[in-house]
Write a protein that holds these residues in place. Structure first.
Motif, PDB file in Angstrom:
ATOM      1  N   ARG A 103       0.837  -1.191   0.000  1.00 31.85           N
ATOM      2  CA  ARG A 103       0.000   0.000   0.000  1.00 31.85           C
ATOM      3  C   ARG A 103       0.878   1.249   0.000  1.00 31.85           C
ATOM      4  N   ILE A 104       0.852   1.957  -1.111  1.00 31.29           N
ATOM      5  CA  ILE A 104       1.630   3.185  -1.242  1.00 31.29           C
ATOM      6  C   ILE A 104       0.782   4.349  -0.715  1.00 31.29           C
ATOM      7  N   PRO A 105       1.241   5.056   0.337  1.00 27.59           N
ATOM      8  CA  PRO A 105       0.426   6.143   0.906  1.00 27.59           C
ATOM      9  C   PRO A 105       0.332   7.335  -0.042  1.00 27.59           C
ATOM     10  N   VAL A 106      -0.842   7.935  -0.080  1.00 27.19           N
ATOM     11  CA  VAL A 106      -1.110   9.114  -0.909  1.00 27.19           C
ATOM     12  C   VAL A 106      -1.722  10.186  -0.024  1.00 27.19           C
ATOM     13  N   GLN A 107      -1.215  11.390  -0.122  1.00 28.90           N
ATOM     14  CA  GLN A 107      -1.690  12.511   0.694  1.00 28.90           C
ATOM     15  C   GLN A 107      -2.302  13.572  -0.210  1.00 28.90           C
ATOM     16  N   TYR A 108      -3.476  14.075   0.220  1.00 30.04           N
ATOM     17  CA  TYR A 108      -4.149  15.168  -0.491  1.00 30.04           C
ATOM     18  C   TYR A 108      -4.107  16.411   0.399  1.00 30.04           C
ATOM     19  N   PRO A 109      -3.588  17.548  -0.094  1.00 31.84           N
ATOM     20  CA  PRO A 109      -3.455  18.748   0.745  1.00 31.84           C
ATOM     21  C   PRO A 109      -4.793  19.417   1.020  1.00 31.84           C
ATOM     22  N   ARG A 110      -4.792  20.315   2.010  1.00 33.73           N
ATOM     23  CA  ARG A 110      -5.987  21.090   2.292  1.00 33.73           C
ATOM     24  C   ARG A 110      -6.222  22.089   1.159  1.00 33.73           C
ATOM     25  N   ARG A 111      -7.491  22.210   0.767  1.00 32.96           N
ATOM     26  CA  ARG A 111      -7.812  23.104  -0.337  1.00 32.96           C
ATOM     27  C   ARG A 111      -9.069  23.910  -0.014  1.00 32.96           C
ATOM     28  N   GLN A 112      -9.204  25.027  -0.694  1.00 34.89           N
ATOM     29  CA  GLN A 112     -10.346  25.920  -0.494  1.00 34.89           C
ATOM     30  C   GLN A 112     -11.149  26.010  -1.772  1.00 34.89           C
ATOM     31  N   VAL A 113     -12.455  25.745  -1.647  1.00 31.67           N
ATOM     32  CA  VAL A 113     -13.386  25.843  -2.767  1.00 31.67           C
ATOM     33  C   VAL A 113     -14.452  26.861  -2.384  1.00 31.67           C
ATOM     34  N   GLY A 114     -14.377  28.062  -2.961  1.00 33.16           N
ATOM     35  CA  GLY A 114     -15.296  29.133  -2.571  1.00 33.16           C
ATOM     36  C   GLY A 114     -14.998  29.593  -1.164  1.00 33.16           C
ATOM     37  N   ASN A 115     -16.013  29.593  -0.325  1.00 34.47           N
ATOM     38  CA  ASN A 115     -15.839  29.965   1.071  1.00 34.47           C
ATOM     39  C   ASN A 115     -15.583  28.776   1.987  1.00 34.47           C
ATOM     40  N   LYS A 116     -15.574  27.563   1.409  1.00 31.27           N
ATOM     41  CA  LYS A 116     -15.385  26.355   2.206  1.00 31.27           C
ATOM     42  C   LYS A 116     -13.938  25.874   2.124  1.00 31.27           C
ATOM     43  N   ILE A 117     -13.427  25.417   3.244  1.00 29.23           N
ATOM     44  CA  ILE A 117     -12.069  24.870   3.318  1.00 29.23           C
ATOM     45  C   ILE A 117     -12.165  23.375   3.619  1.00 29.23           C
ATOM     46  N   TYR A 118     -11.616  22.576   2.726  1.00 30.78           N
ATOM     47  CA  TYR A 118     -11.635  21.117   2.883  1.00 30.78           C
ATOM     48  C   TYR A 118     -10.291  20.665   3.450  1.00 30.78           C
ATOM     49  N   GLU A 119     -10.372  19.903   4.538  1.00 33.32           N
ATOM     50  CA  GLU A 119      -9.161  19.405   5.171  1.00 33.32           C
ATOM     51  C   GLU A 119      -8.464  18.378   4.275  1.00 33.32           C
ATOM     52  N   GLY A 120      -7.166  18.254   4.478  1.00 32.54           N
ATOM     53  CA  GLY A 120      -6.413  17.275   3.714  1.00 32.54           C
ATOM     54  C   GLY A 120      -6.817  15.846   4.061  1.00 32.54           C
ATOM     55  N   ASP A 121      -6.709  14.981   3.095  1.00 30.28           N
ATOM     56  CA  ASP A 121      -7.110  13.588   3.275  1.00 30.28           C
ATOM     57  C   ASP A 121      -5.938  12.684   2.905  1.00 30.28           C
ATOM     58  N   SER A 122      -5.953  11.489   3.427  1.00 27.26           N
ATOM     59  CA  SER A 122      -4.910  10.505   3.118  1.00 27.26           C
ATOM     60  C   SER A 122      -5.554   9.229   2.607  1.00 27.26           C
ATOM     61  N   SER A 123      -4.889   8.592   1.677  1.00 33.17           N
ATOM     62  CA  SER A 123      -5.384   7.344   1.102  1.00 33.17           C
ATOM     63  C   SER A 123      -4.176   6.482   0.738  1.00 33.17           C
ATOM     64  N   HIS A 124      -4.398   5.447  -0.048  1.00 33.70           N
ATOM     65  CA  HIS A 124      -3.294   4.597  -0.473  1.00 33.70           C
ATOM     66  C   HIS A 124      -3.620   3.960  -1.818  1.00 33.70           C
ATOM     67  N   ILE A 125      -2.584   3.567  -2.528  1.00 34.89           N
ATOM     68  CA  ILE A 125      -2.720   2.851  -3.793  1.00 34.89           C
ATOM     69  C   ILE A 125      -2.205   1.431  -3.579  1.00 34.89           C
ATOM     70  N   PRO A 126      -3.085   0.419  -3.653  1.00 37.55           N
ATOM     71  CA  PRO A 126      -2.630  -0.965  -3.415  1.00 37.55           C
ATOM     72  C   PRO A 126      -1.984  -1.559  -4.661  1.00 37.55           C
ATOM     73  N   ILE A 127      -0.854  -2.176  -4.496  1.00 36.21           N
ATOM     74  CA  ILE A 127      -0.170  -2.898  -5.575  1.00 36.21           C
ATOM     75  C   ILE A 127       0.018  -4.341  -5.126  1.00 36.21           C
ATOM     76  N   LYS A 128      -0.634  -5.265  -5.811  1.00 29.87           N
ATOM     77  CA  LYS A 128      -0.555  -6.670  -5.443  1.00 29.87           C
ATOM     78  C   LYS A 128       0.788  -7.275  -5.842  1.00 29.87           C
ATOM     79  N   ILE A 129       1.166  -8.321  -5.134  1.00 26.47           N
ATOM     80  CA  ILE A 129       2.387  -9.039  -5.494  1.00 26.47           C
ATOM     81  C   ILE A 129       2.223  -9.710  -6.853  1.00 26.47           C
ATOM     82  N   ASN A 130       1.085 -10.358  -7.050  1.00 25.51           N
ATOM     83  CA  ASN A 130       0.803 -11.024  -8.325  1.00 25.51           C
ATOM     84  C   ASN A 130      -0.234 -10.198  -9.080  1.00 25.51           C
ATOM     85  N   THR A 131       0.211  -9.150  -9.722  1.00 23.71           N
ATOM     86  CA  THR A 131      -0.713  -8.283 -10.455  1.00 23.71           C
ATOM     87  C   THR A 131      -1.253  -8.961 -11.703  1.00 23.71           C
TER      88      THR A 131
END
Length: 303
Positions: A103-131
């Motif tokens: 699982r490769i970690p992925v980070q999304y920064p905090r961003r502002q859309v209009g007057n709303k501020i969205y907090e940063g989020d974290s996720s991952h990209i799974p890579i199987k051994i036997n793709t």
């Protein structure tokens, strides 16, 4: 009572050939239609379940032959026990490897859309051994069957040519060192080839950059793509080695000890993968039903 081996059809004329082609084509089309119906109206992949049924249907006969060899003394009871332990060990190994992923970690920064501020989020990209799945051993075994097919088609030619072809095929029989070497080589090749088709590091890195995601410690763009390629290469090396071991082990056992080692190679890979996929889909279906039931109860309570 004696039986004499010979051709199944003594006079394969034009009518027999036409009816055989129609029968085989019709049966194949029916199986494809049946697989689509199972996929659309049932649980799991229909085609995979049909292949799974064909493999499992031959398992009781293979076990009966194995135990009959033990009863007649052709092989010892200890050796039968060792084969059963190897079979369960292979099943455990396949389940462990197919469930494993990097699982490769992925980070999304905090961003502002209009007057709303969205907090940063974290996720991952799974890579199987036997793709690549079961595709590499299937392609490898199919290619290694070409010489035998050519010999069967060339038996009507001159004896000298047939003799040369049969000598070549004798080195490519199951269990021969050359066959095992080419088998492993083709499995490794198709593992890298098929993995490169279904996972594109540059495209994945570009999509991450497009949506503002990044891997901690890696710059977006080419640096991220190179990191994906590095991780994917390491995983594919492990996956090809795992596939080679699973497929070569039964070949060695059958060639050296002359035992009907049924659960091996692509058969056990297909069986275990289909069972895991079907169980996962059943669990997803049950969770969805429970979720729908909770929503109905909540809606009735709110009224």
């Amino acid at each position: 009572m004696t039986s004499h081996a010979g051709p199944a059809v003594t006079d394969p004329g034009l009518f027999f050939r036409i009816t055989t082609i129609i029968t085989l084509t019709g049966g194949t089309c029916f199986l494809m239609w049946l697989g689509e119906q199972i996929t659309a109206r049932g649980i799991g992949n229909g085609t995979s379940l049909i292949i799974f049924s064909g493999i499992v249907a031959g398992l009781p006969e293979a076990l009966a032959v194995l135990f009959d060899l033990g009863r007649t003394g052709a092989i010892s009871a200890f050796f039968i026990l060792v084969l059963l332990v190897i079979s369960f060990g292979l099943v455990y190994l396949i389940v462990f490897v197919e469930r494993s992923q990097n699982r490769i970690p992925v980070q999304y920064p905090r961003r502002q859309v209009g007057n709303k501020i969205y907090e940063g989020d974290s996720s991952h990209i799974p890579i199987k051994i036997n793709t690549a799945g079961v595709i590499p051993p299937i392609f490898a075994s199919s290619i290694l069957l070409f010489p035998l097919t050519i010999v069967n088609f060339s038996k009507s030619g001159p004896d000298s040519e047939v003799g040369i072809l049969e000598n070549i095929v004798s080195y490519l029989r199951h269990g021969e060192p050359l066959y095992l070497f080419l088998y492993v080589l083709l499995i490794v090749f198709f593992s890298f080839f098929y993995t490169a088709i279904i996972f594109n590091p540059e495209e994945t890195a570009e999509n991450l950059k497009k949506y503002g995601g990044f891997i901690p410690g890696r710059r977006p763009g080419n640096n991220t793509a190179a990191y994906f390629d590095y991780v994917l290469t390491r995983m594919t090396v492990l996956g090809s080695a795992y596939l080679s071991f699973i497929c070569v082990l039964p070949e060695v056992l059958i060639a050296k000890y002359k035992v009907p080692f049924y659960l091996g190679g692509t058969s056990i890979l297909i069986v275990v993968n289909v069972v895991m996929d079907t169980v996962t889909q059943v669990q997803t279906h049950l969770f969805a039903k429970q979720y729908q039931g909770l929503l109905k109860k909540f809606n009735k309570g709110s009224k």
